[in-house]
Design an enzyme around this catalytic site. Structure first.
Site, PDB file in Angstrom:
ATOM      1  N   GLY A 285       5.215  -3.838  52.027  1.00 26.86           N
ATOM      2  CA  GLY A 285       4.194  -3.395  51.089  1.00 26.86           C
ATOM      3  C   GLY A 285       2.851  -3.258  51.762  1.00 26.86           C
ATOM      4  O   GLY A 285       2.605  -3.801  52.841  1.00 26.86           O
ATOM      5  N   ASP A 397      -5.169 -14.856  40.078  1.00 25.07           N
ATOM      6  CA  ASP A 397      -4.728 -13.455  40.168  1.00 25.07           C
ATOM      7  C   ASP A 397      -3.263 -13.348  39.749  1.00 25.07           C
ATOM      8  O   ASP A 397      -2.431 -12.797  40.464  1.00 25.07           O
ATOM      9  CB  ASP A 397      -4.929 -12.940  41.598  1.00 25.07           C
TER      10      ASP A 397
END
EC number: 2.7.10.2
Length: 544
Positions: A285, A397
């Site tokens: 990613g 987060d």
């Protein structure tokens, strides 16, 4: 067989096993059965600290000393205490439960069934041992072995495994009816639970649980009519006949390889490692602040490696935070193994083969998942966050992009605590595309007030991602509109095909007053029992 008749049935009378949480889980339950709230943990109360980790939430619980072991906490060693001699001579022998390949010159490779003499067990998760098969010496992971002839050495014994995790493992693809395991009872000290995979026309595949009680004399029984001196004898008895259970015991549930909390005995305390010991193999990613790679450590151990762009965060601040992150150990948190603290910073963690939950839902196997699987994944995330809550830590987060997926739909929380360290001006100003406004509680987005309760808000948003298979929250709205509308009281409507009871849970997470939001402990209990709250926890056997 070891089965003896009860001499005084009244003295060992069976008590009623039924309680409010459930044990029989499966694909046949209807959507949207709400648990009764009074049976669940305090809705919005704060937890108590259980380890010496800095308190980011202004909680006032007293921290437990660092040496204390808590279930799911700092220590993960299966076997604790001094190794004792038998009859005053010799030493206790241990047997390998799995194969293990040495990772360093200090480790000892071995095969399942190999026996060991333990030389030194003071290193916690790593023991210095001598193989009685090869004569070799070296360090072995302590959770790969068990005392010879103990129940821990049995393939069917899973130790401290929760009811929901037992169901998860038993319902994995490929397990036939009659697959079983025995685990410690969560509610009764000294007792055990027998969990069996079953099937019928109404429920389909599901799991039934039976309480194994212990006699004062040391024996075990499920029903007083059949008592046994050992658990091994009990298993043998029910392997040959159902005798009132849903079916006979056919095969032990497969045990996955246990997770190691360190790369090796040396990285247990010195976990800043040389960059050259890592090999980046496949990029998984690419994000705003770096990349994620599948790689290896020492050429033989598969790991995930997060590389951060120079300037993303201060190496000094990162190393300080990593000291805390390394102490967080839970089976629903991605384990931090090691770091390279000089820029570019490398973060080395356990590897999760299915990637992020977001990608899994949008483009992977997750597209075909039904609500029971999605709720179970949410329960796993809530379980990991409940641990973070108990440790007085904050994620900051929490969203599907930061949840990783492994085999059998196992979900683990990643990147906890890192958001606090990011030094990008656009991010720290909580404006623009880099900051995850749509997942962030208003008090955190507007005033920088991050707490575990702002994580609860984010969890409510994550629930919408699950039921919509990765749809971006607040569709059709930009970040500015979201901030303005949420401040005015707007909350997302119930997604299509989402039960109203689950949407109501989301709305509870989005209460304007942070203290009115539920705890993660409550969220975990609610979601784990979402389809099963009206059933008894333990099954009585037929005519028992």
């Amino acid at each position: 067989m070891g089965c003896v008749q009860c001499k005084d049935k009244e003295a060992a009378k069976l008590t009623d096993d039924r309680d409010t949480s459930l044990s029989q889980s499966g694909v046949g339950y209807r959507y949207g059965v709400d648990p009764t709230p009074q049976h669940y943990p305090a809705f919005s109360g704060t937890g108590t600290a259980v380890a010496a980790i800095p308190n980011y939430n202004n909680f006032h619980g007293a921290a437990v000393s660092q040496g204390m072991t808590v279930f799911g906490g700092i220590s993960t060693s299966t076997h604790q205490g001094t190794l004792r001699t038998r009859g005053g001579t010799g030493v206790t022998l241990f047997v390998a439960l799995y194969d293990y390949e040495a990772r360093t010159e200090d480790d000892l490779s071995f095969r399942k069934g190999e026996k060991f003499q333990i030389i030194n067990s003071t290193e916690g998760d790593w023991w210095d041992a001598r193989s009685l098969t090869t004569g070799g010496t070296g360090y072995i992971p302590s959770n790969y072995v068990a005392p010879v002839d103990s129940i821990q050495a049995e393939d069917w014994y899973f130790g401290k495994l929760g009811r929901k995790d037992a169901e998860r493992q038993l319902l994995s693809t490929g397990n036939p009816r009659g697959t079983f395991l025995i685990r410690e009872s969560e509610t009764t000290k000294g007792a055990f639970s027998l969990s069996i995979r079953d099937w019928d026309d109404v429920k389909g595949d599901h799991v039934k649980h039976y309480k194994i009680r212990k006699l004062d004399s040391g024996g075990y029984y499920i029903t007083t009519r059949a008592q046994f001196e050992t658990l091994q004898q009990l298993v043998q008895h029910y392997t040959e006949r159902a005798a009132g259970l849903c079916c006979r015991l056919v095969v032990p549930c497969h045990k996955g390889m246990p997770r190691l909390t360190d790369l090796s005995v040396k990285t247990k305390d010195v976990w800043e490692i040389p960059r050259e010991s890592l090999q980046l193999i496949k990029r998984l990613g690419n994000g705003q602040f770096g990349e994620v790679w599948m790689g290896t450590w020492n050429g033989n151990t598969k790991v995930a490696i997060k590389t951060l762009k120079p300037g993303t965060m201060s190496p000094e601040s990162f190393l300080e935070e990593a000291q805390i992150m390394k102490k967080l150990r839970h089976d629903k948190l991605v384990q931090l193994y090691a770091v390279v603290s000089e820029e570019p910073i490398y973060i080395v963690t356990e590897y999760m083969g299915k990637g992020s939950l977001l990608d899994f839902l949008k483009d992977g196997e997750g597209r075909a998942l039904k609500l029971p699987n999605l709720v179970d994944m949410a329960a796993q995330v809530a379980g990991g966050m409940a641990y973070i809550e108990r440790m007085n830590y904050i994620h900051r987060d929490l969203r599907s992009a930061n949840i990783l997926v492994g085999d059998s739909l196992v979900c683990k929380i990643a990147d906890f605590g890192l958001a606090r360290l990011i030094e990008d001006n656009e991010y720290t100003a909580r404006q623009g595309a880099k900051f995850p406004i749509k997942w962030t509680a208003p008090e955190a987005a507007l005033y920088g007030k991050f707490t575990i309760k702002s994580d609860v808000w984010s969890f409510g948003i994550l629930l919408t991602e699950l039921v919509t298979k990765g749809r971006v929250p607040y569709p059709g709205m930009n970040n500015r509109e979201v901030l303005e509308q949420v401040e005015r009281g707007y909350r997302m409507q119930c997604p299509q095909d989402c039960p109203s009871s689950l949407h109501e849970l989301m709305v509870q997470c989005w209460k304007k007053d942070a203290e009115e939001r539920p705890t993660f402990e409550y969220l975990q209990a609610f979601l784990e029992d979402y389809f099963t709250a009206t059933e008894p926890q333990y099954q009585p056997g037929d005519n028992l």
